[in-house]
Write an enzyme that holds these catalytic residues in place. Structure first.
Site, PDB file in Angstrom:
ATOM      1  N   ARG A  58      21.382  50.087 103.862  1.00  0.00           N
ATOM      2  CA  ARG A  58      22.770  50.524 103.730  1.00  0.00           C
ATOM      3  C   ARG A  58      22.955  51.737 102.828  1.00  0.00           C
ATOM      4  NH1 ARG A  58      22.582  45.564 105.151  1.00  0.00           N
ATOM      5  NH2 ARG A  58      20.834  45.669 103.727  1.00  0.00           N
ATOM      6  N   THR A  59      22.389  51.681 101.628  1.00  0.00           N
ATOM      7  CA  THR A  59      22.728  52.710 100.644  1.00  0.00           C
ATOM      8  C   THR A  59      22.247  54.082 101.105  1.00  0.00           C
ATOM      9  OG1 THR A  59      22.480  50.998  98.986  1.00  0.00           O
ATOM     10  CG2 THR A  59      22.645  53.252  98.179  1.00  0.00           C
ATOM     11  N   LYS A  88       0.203  60.263  93.383  1.00  0.00           N
ATOM     12  CA  LYS A  88      -0.858  61.039  92.713  1.00  0.00           C
ATOM     13  C   LYS A  88      -0.691  61.010  91.201  1.00  0.00           C
ATOM     14  CE  LYS A  88      -0.496  64.418  96.431  1.00  0.00           C
ATOM     15  NZ  LYS A  88      -0.113  65.814  96.686  1.00  0.00           N
ATOM     16  N   ARG A 109      17.062  55.859  94.093  1.00  0.00           N
ATOM     17  CA  ARG A 109      16.850  54.415  93.904  1.00  0.00           C
ATOM     18  C   ARG A 109      15.449  54.230  93.330  1.00  0.00           C
ATOM     19  NH1 ARG A 109      18.213  49.572  97.979  1.00  0.00           N
ATOM     20  NH2 ARG A 109      20.251  50.118  97.114  1.00  0.00           N
ATOM     21  N   HIS A 137      23.990  49.244  90.012  1.00  0.00           N
ATOM     22  CA  HIS A 137      24.135  49.833  91.354  1.00  0.00           C
ATOM     23  C   HIS A 137      25.614  50.234  91.447  1.00  0.00           C
ATOM     24  CE1 HIS A 137      23.648  50.658  95.502  1.00  0.00           C
ATOM     25  NE2 HIS A 137      23.069  49.554  95.917  1.00  0.00           N
TER      26      HIS A 137
HETATM   27  N1  ASP Z   1      20.995  45.811  98.390  1.00  0.00           N
HETATM   28  C1  ASP Z   1      21.398  45.387  97.071  1.00  0.00           C
HETATM   29  C2  ASP Z   1      20.554  46.104  96.023  1.00  0.00           C
HETATM   30  O1  ASP Z   1      19.739  46.934  96.358  1.00  0.00           O
HETATM   31  C3  ASP Z   1      21.334  43.903  96.930  1.00  0.00           C
HETATM   32  C4  ASP Z   1      20.002  43.268  97.262  1.00  0.00           C
HETATM   33  O2  ASP Z   1      19.018  43.946  97.539  1.00  0.00           O
HETATM   34  O3  ASP Z   1      19.980  42.033  97.252  1.00  0.00           O
HETATM   35  O4  ASP Z   1      20.741  45.839  94.863  1.00  0.00           O
HETATM   36  N1   CP Z   2      23.695  46.829  99.464  1.00  0.00           N
HETATM   37  C1   CP Z   2      22.577  47.578  99.408  1.00  0.00           C
HETATM   38  O1   CP Z   2      22.289  48.261  98.406  1.00  0.00           O
HETATM   39  O2   CP Z   2      21.822  47.544 100.528  1.00  0.00           O
HETATM   40  P1   CP Z   2      20.431  48.287 100.739  1.00  0.00           P
HETATM   41  O3   CP Z   2      19.458  47.677  99.733  1.00  0.00           O
HETATM   42  O4   CP Z   2      20.057  48.013 102.159  1.00  0.00           O
HETATM   43  O5   CP Z   2      20.621  49.740 100.447  1.00  0.00           O
END
Ligand code: ASP
Ligand code: CP
Length: 309
Positions: A58-59, A88, A109, A137
């Site tokens: 999603r993100t 590396k 991330r 987040h």
């Molecule tokens: N997608 C969210 C996160 O990256 C929640 C999860 O992974 O459970 O924090």
């Molecule tokens: N909600 C969320 O962060 O989803 P992803 O980990 O898929 O990005």
């Protein structure tokens, strides 16, 4: 640097929910609502880099969609731990210095708490924290709050049960901080002891005079809340398998739980889900989690516009 119409800097980077106040949230949500159906060229010529050292669906994709809908371009690496020169031995700082010269904004991330703040210290373009280990987040929390406001018509006075893995779950941590900006909000942290919410978050709520309680069973509270915010047990963050077993499946939302939930309440989840949220709940109109995920695009459009336009 980001400059508003009146020439005041608003946000340089997006690292923590702590950077947001009510005024900024209100204007961001109004902007997100306006941008919802926009497809134009207002960010033409601007480049967004997505640097993801941890998996994401999603993100990353909603940030990319947001940038493309505003006419900008995207580049990035989705498995930066193995497919970038991190393998590396290159440091995050060196990587960020380089990527700052290739893009106008960096969405990062990372598996380490504090990584986004470290990146921001050396970046010459805005850095957006897309999740820093068990830290925060913040953009997820923005879309979560936007969802609550849209679904319930208000945030003031809402009663929210934050459930699941509140120790490693960064989305619940960031959301609790944002909710604490609204008057009369009441929070219940529902988790087994081994993954109950951290003292750092509770200290912040105490400072802001927010009422909260801790619980270990959802049954005790489900009929008294407006929002059930369920989260996945963050398996990848446990070093002790015994602790993971204690946390696993401790709190589960299914049709039985839904029968006790108020007809006007909603169920949210940042996703992905595993077994803590039964698929039988999906057809219930109170299941808001797919609408919640969709809201991520408009919120990220508003953020990119704020940082880049
Ligand atoms: N997608 C969210 C996160 O990256 C929640 C999860 O992974 O459970 O924090
Ligand atoms: N909600 C969320 O962060 O989803 P992803 O980990 O898929 O990005």
């Amino acid at each position: 640097m980001t400059v508003t119409a009146v020439g005041r800097r608003v946000l340089e980077h997006v690292i923590s929910s702590e950077q947001f106040g009510r005024e900024l949230l209100d204007s961001l949500f109004a902007r997100a609502a306006d941008l919802q159906d926009v497809r134009d060229e207002r960010l033409k010529g601007r480049i967004m880099a997505t640097l993801f050292y941890e998996p994401s669906t999603r993100t990353r994709l909603s940030f990319e969609s947001a940038m493309l809908r505003l006419g900008g371009s995207v580049l990035g690496t989705e498995a930066a731990r193995t497919f970038s020169s991190a393998i590396k031995g290159e440091t995050l700082e060196d990587t960020i210095r380089m990527v700052s010269t290739y893009a106008d904004v960096i969405v990062l991330r990372h598996d380490e708490m504090g990584a986004a703040a470290r990146a921001a210290r050396v970046a010459s373009v805005p850095v957006i924290n897309a999740g820093d280990g068990p830290g925060e987040h913040p953009t997820q929390a923005l879309l979560d709050l936007f969802t609550i406001e849209r679904e319930l018509g208000r945030v003031d006075g809402v009663r929210v049960a934050l459930c699941g893995d509140l120790r490693f779950g960064r989305t619940a941590r960031s959301l609790a901080l944002l909710l604490s900006l609204y008057p009369d909000v009441r929070l219940v942290f529902v988790a087994p002891d081994v993954v109950q919410v951290g003292g750092d978050i509770l200290a912040r709520l105490d400072e802001r005079g927010i009422r909260y309680t801790l619980a270990s069973q959802l049954d005790d509270v489900v009929s008294q809340v407006d929002v059930v915010y369920q989260t996945r047990v963050q398996k990848e963050r446990f070093t002790d398998p015994h602790e993971f077993e204690q946390a696993r499946s401790a709190i589960r939302i299914d049709a039985t739980v839904m029968r006790r939930l108020d007809p006007r309440a909603i169920v949210m989840h940042p996703l992905p889900r595993v077994d803590e949220l039964a698929t039988e709940v999906d057809s219930d109109p109170r299941a808001a989690y797919f609408r919640q995920a969709a809201n991520g695009v408009a919120i990220r459009m508003a953020l990119l516009e704020l940082l880049l336009a």
